[in-house]
Design an enzyme around this catalytic site. Structure first.
Site, mmCIF file in Angstrom:
data_model
loop_
_atom_site.group_PDB
_atom_site.id
_atom_site.type_symbol
_atom_site.label_atom_id
_atom_site.label_comp_id
_atom_site.label_asym_id
_atom_site.label_seq_id
_atom_site.Cartn_x
_atom_site.Cartn_y
_atom_site.Cartn_z
ATOM 1 N N ILE A 67 68.355 161.361 86.637
ATOM 2 C CA ILE A 67 68.090 160.038 86.063
ATOM 3 C C ILE A 67 67.093 159.217 86.886
ATOM 4 O O ILE A 67 66.674 158.155 86.449
ATOM 5 C CB ILE A 67 69.386 159.237 85.797
ATOM 6 C CG1 ILE A 67 70.089 158.825 87.100
ATOM 7 C CG2 ILE A 67 70.337 160.009 84.901
ATOM 8 C CD1 ILE A 67 71.140 157.732 86.890
ATOM 9 N N ASN A 93 77.081 158.166 83.132
ATOM 10 C CA ASN A 93 78.093 158.244 84.184
ATOM 11 C C ASN A 93 77.487 158.482 85.569
ATOM 12 O O ASN A 93 78.087 158.129 86.577
ATOM 13 C CB ASN A 93 79.057 159.389 83.829
ATOM 14 C CG ASN A 93 79.864 159.848 85.017
ATOM 15 O OD1 ASN A 93 80.853 159.220 85.385
ATOM 16 N ND2 ASN A 93 79.431 160.933 85.666
ATOM 17 N N LYS A 99 77.833 156.776 102.100
ATOM 18 C CA LYS A 99 79.165 156.751 102.735
ATOM 19 C C LYS A 99 79.207 155.713 103.854
ATOM 20 O O LYS A 99 78.181 155.409 104.473
ATOM 21 C CB LYS A 99 79.486 158.124 103.355
ATOM 22 C CG LYS A 99 79.503 159.268 102.358
ATOM 23 C CD LYS A 99 80.759 159.257 101.514
ATOM 24 C CE LYS A 99 80.765 160.391 100.507
ATOM 25 N NZ LYS A 99 81.571 160.111 99.342
ATOM 26 N N TYR A 193 75.793 149.165 96.979
ATOM 27 C CA TYR A 193 76.442 149.718 95.787
ATOM 28 C C TYR A 193 76.842 148.584 94.833
ATOM 29 O O TYR A 193 76.609 148.657 93.622
ATOM 30 C CB TYR A 193 77.667 150.543 96.211
ATOM 31 C CG TYR A 193 78.433 151.155 95.070
ATOM 32 C CD1 TYR A 193 77.928 152.253 94.384
ATOM 33 C CD2 TYR A 193 79.671 150.645 94.671
ATOM 34 C CE1 TYR A 193 78.634 152.831 93.336
ATOM 35 C CE2 TYR A 193 80.383 151.216 93.631
ATOM 36 C CZ TYR A 193 79.868 152.306 92.965
ATOM 37 O OH TYR A 193 80.567 152.880 91.919
ATOM 38 N N LYS A 197 75.496 148.103 91.033
ATOM 39 C CA LYS A 197 76.429 148.149 89.892
ATOM 40 C C LYS A 197 76.435 146.818 89.129
ATOM 41 O O LYS A 197 76.616 146.790 87.916
ATOM 42 C CB LYS A 197 77.837 148.524 90.381
ATOM 43 C CG LYS A 197 77.961 150.001 90.738
ATOM 44 C CD LYS A 197 77.900 150.847 89.459
ATOM 45 C CE LYS A 197 77.964 152.325 89.702
ATOM 46 N NZ LYS A 197 77.874 153.123 88.477
HETATM 47 N N1 LIG Z 1 85.231 157.385 92.037
HETATM 48 C C1 LIG Z 1 85.486 156.081 91.928
HETATM 49 O O1 LIG Z 1 86.471 155.580 92.517
HETATM 50 C C2 LIG Z 1 84.599 155.186 91.094
HETATM 51 C C3 LIG Z 1 84.968 153.844 90.948
HETATM 52 C C4 LIG Z 1 84.163 153.015 90.160
HETATM 53 C C5 LIG Z 1 83.041 153.527 89.533
HETATM 54 N N2 LIG Z 1 82.698 154.844 89.705
HETATM 55 C C6 LIG Z 1 81.508 155.324 89.007
HETATM 56 O O2 LIG Z 1 81.845 156.476 88.263
HETATM 57 C C7 LIG Z 1 80.695 157.315 88.089
HETATM 58 C C8 LIG Z 1 81.046 158.745 88.449
HETATM 59 O O3 LIG Z 1 81.369 158.802 89.824
HETATM 60 P P1 LIG Z 1 82.342 159.891 90.477
HETATM 61 O O4 LIG Z 1 83.399 159.148 91.157
HETATM 62 O O5 LIG Z 1 82.691 160.933 89.499
HETATM 63 O O6 LIG Z 1 81.375 160.447 91.622
HETATM 64 P P2 LIG Z 1 80.856 161.914 91.961
HETATM 65 O O7 LIG Z 1 81.958 162.901 91.879
HETATM 66 O O8 LIG Z 1 80.115 161.734 93.242
HETATM 67 O O9 LIG Z 1 79.851 162.219 90.773
HETATM 68 C C9 LIG Z 1 78.646 161.533 90.628
HETATM 69 C C10 LIG Z 1 77.778 162.357 89.717
HETATM 70 O O10 LIG Z 1 76.531 161.681 89.551
HETATM 71 C C11 LIG Z 1 75.499 162.624 89.788
HETATM 72 N N3 LIG Z 1 74.239 162.015 90.195
HETATM 73 C C12 LIG Z 1 73.926 161.325 91.317
HETATM 74 N N4 LIG Z 1 72.634 161.000 91.312
HETATM 75 C C13 LIG Z 1 72.100 161.492 90.166
HETATM 76 C C14 LIG Z 1 70.811 161.498 89.592
HETATM 77 N N5 LIG Z 1 69.763 160.946 90.212
HETATM 78 N N6 LIG Z 1 70.636 162.093 88.384
HETATM 79 C C15 LIG Z 1 71.672 162.670 87.736
HETATM 80 N N7 LIG Z 1 72.914 162.726 88.249
HETATM 81 C C16 LIG Z 1 73.123 162.143 89.448
HETATM 82 C C17 LIG Z 1 76.057 163.531 90.861
HETATM 83 O O11 LIG Z 1 75.296 164.725 90.958
HETATM 84 P P3 LIG Z 1 75.323 165.646 92.290
HETATM 85 O O12 LIG Z 1 76.591 166.440 92.225
HETATM 86 O O13 LIG Z 1 74.090 166.451 92.132
HETATM 87 O O14 LIG Z 1 75.308 164.712 93.468
HETATM 88 C C18 LIG Z 1 77.451 163.737 90.309
HETATM 89 O O15 LIG Z 1 77.459 164.693 89.287
HETATM 90 C C19 LIG Z 1 79.607 156.700 88.982
HETATM 91 O O16 LIG Z 1 78.719 155.957 88.197
HETATM 92 C C20 LIG Z 1 80.388 155.797 89.919
HETATM 93 O O17 LIG Z 1 79.607 154.746 90.421
HETATM 94 C C21 LIG Z 1 83.457 155.682 90.459
#
Ligand SMILES: NC(=O)c1ccc[n+]([C@@H]2O[C@H](COP(=O)([O-])OP(=O)(O)OC[C@H]3O[C@@H](n4cnc5c(N)ncnc54)[C@H](OP(=O)(O)O)[C@@H]3O)[C@@H](O)[C@H]2O)c1
Length: 273
Positions: A67, A93, A99, A193, A197
């Site tokens: 993206i 998503n 970190k 972050y 967001k």
């Molecule tokens: N986990 C939480 O507690 C939490 C809370 C609030 C909101 N969120 C939101 O939920 C969403 C999913 O997060 P998650 O927790 O599932 O995290 P995750 O396991 O780290 O997954 C993030 C995904 O986004 C992909 N990504 C990162 N940069 C990208 C790019 N430039 N183009 C395409 N894909 C990309 C990653 O790909 P790679 O594997 O290649 O890195 C991975 O597949 C995010 O938007 C996050 O901000 C998460």
């Protein structure tokens, strides 16, 4: 037979992968699992297909989509136009967070480029493939609520922004504040972050207004604190729980579109921006 297409970004792991797994259960939907890495995306697809019943496995496919890459977005758009013709459901998503207490200008830029600008670029590129009455769900975060901005005048500018240009200007000001180390006195929080967001949330609100004439519902959602790589696998929720509300919003009946659009959601309930 699948009559609708759903596209999920950042779906090779975490919440995105669980969103794809949930949608795959719907016999009327073909789901595209997208990932920035062809290798990680194809591996995730193969593993998921092995876990799904055969009919559901057949309804899921892979396409590369980074993206933050203009070329990748354009390539995906051409593929989607040719292979899908329309994208009934788009779930943005993909997201990124550094970190610990990582902090810096380049880091702020990367975070904003991914979570806000990347999401907005995908929406703009695919927008005309989303049919009237379609759905766009942006996986945002409670970390991006307006309340993170303590300065009333600055918060007011965020709340009343009506264009992507205004959001670009605000995120640019944050980055300049980080560069000159004046961000705190200018009312910004110490969260790259959070600001990224916030911009994604406010973009969702603006896009909802833009697409209202086409009855396309645009919703922002917080999945909650989930047990994923982003959260260093410390979140109390399984990623499948985080996937629930985005999918619930994406497949609400057509009659509910006005109730969904332009709102922020968590756990199937509306919350303030
Ligand atoms: N986990 C939480 O507690 C939490 C809370 C609030 C909101 N969120 C939101 O939920 C969403 C999913 O997060 P998650 O927790 O599932 O995290 P995750 O396991 O780290 O997954 C993030 C995904 O986004 C992909 N990504 C990162 N940069 C990208 C790019 N430039 N183009 C395409 N894909 C990309 C990653 O790909 P790679 O594997 O290649 O890195 C991975 O597949 C995010 O938007 C996050 O901000 C998460």
């Amino acid at each position: 037979m699948a009559t609708k297409n759903a596209v999920v970004t950042g779906a090779n792991q975490g919440i995105g992968l669980e969103i794809v797994r949930l949608i795959a259960q719907r016999p009327d939907v073909r789901t595209v699992l997208t990932a920035r890495s062809e290798e990680r995306g194809r591996a995730a697809l193969a593993k998921l297909q092995a876990e799904l019943p055969p009919a559901a496995a057949e309804r899921v496919c892979f396409a590369q989509l980074d993206i933050t890459s203009r070329d990748s977005i354009e390539g995906f758009r051409q593929w989607a136009e040719r292979e899908l013709r329309q994208v009934d459901v788009l779930i943005n998503n993909a997201g990124f967070a550094y970190k610990g207490d990582t902090w810096g200008v380049e880091e702020a830029q990367t975070t904003i480029n991914t979570n806000y600008a990347g999401t907005a670029s995908v929406c703009e590129a695919l927008n005309d493939l989303v049919p009237d009455g379609g759905r766009i769900v942006n996986v945002c975060s409670s970390a991006g609520k307006l309340s993170i901005i303590k300065d009333a005048a600055l918060r007011d500018r965020w709340e009343h922004a009506t264009s992507r240009a205004q959001l670009d200007e605000l995120t640019h000001e944050f980055i300049e504040g980080v560069r000159s180390d004046t961000y705190a006195q200018k009312g910004w929080p110490r969260s790259m972050y959070g600001v990224s967001k916030l911009a994604e949330c406010q973009y969702s609100r603006i896009l909802a207004d833009e697409l209202r004439p086409r009855r396309i519902a645009v919703a922002a959602v917080c999945p909650g604190w989930c047990n994923t790589a982003m959260a260093s696998f410390r979140g109390p929720r399984p990623a499948s729980e985080g996937a629930d509300t985005p999918v619930w919003l994406a497949f609400q009946p057509d009659s509910e579109w006005e109730w969904i659009t332009g709102r922020f959601w968590k756990d199937r309930k509306e919350e303030p921006w």
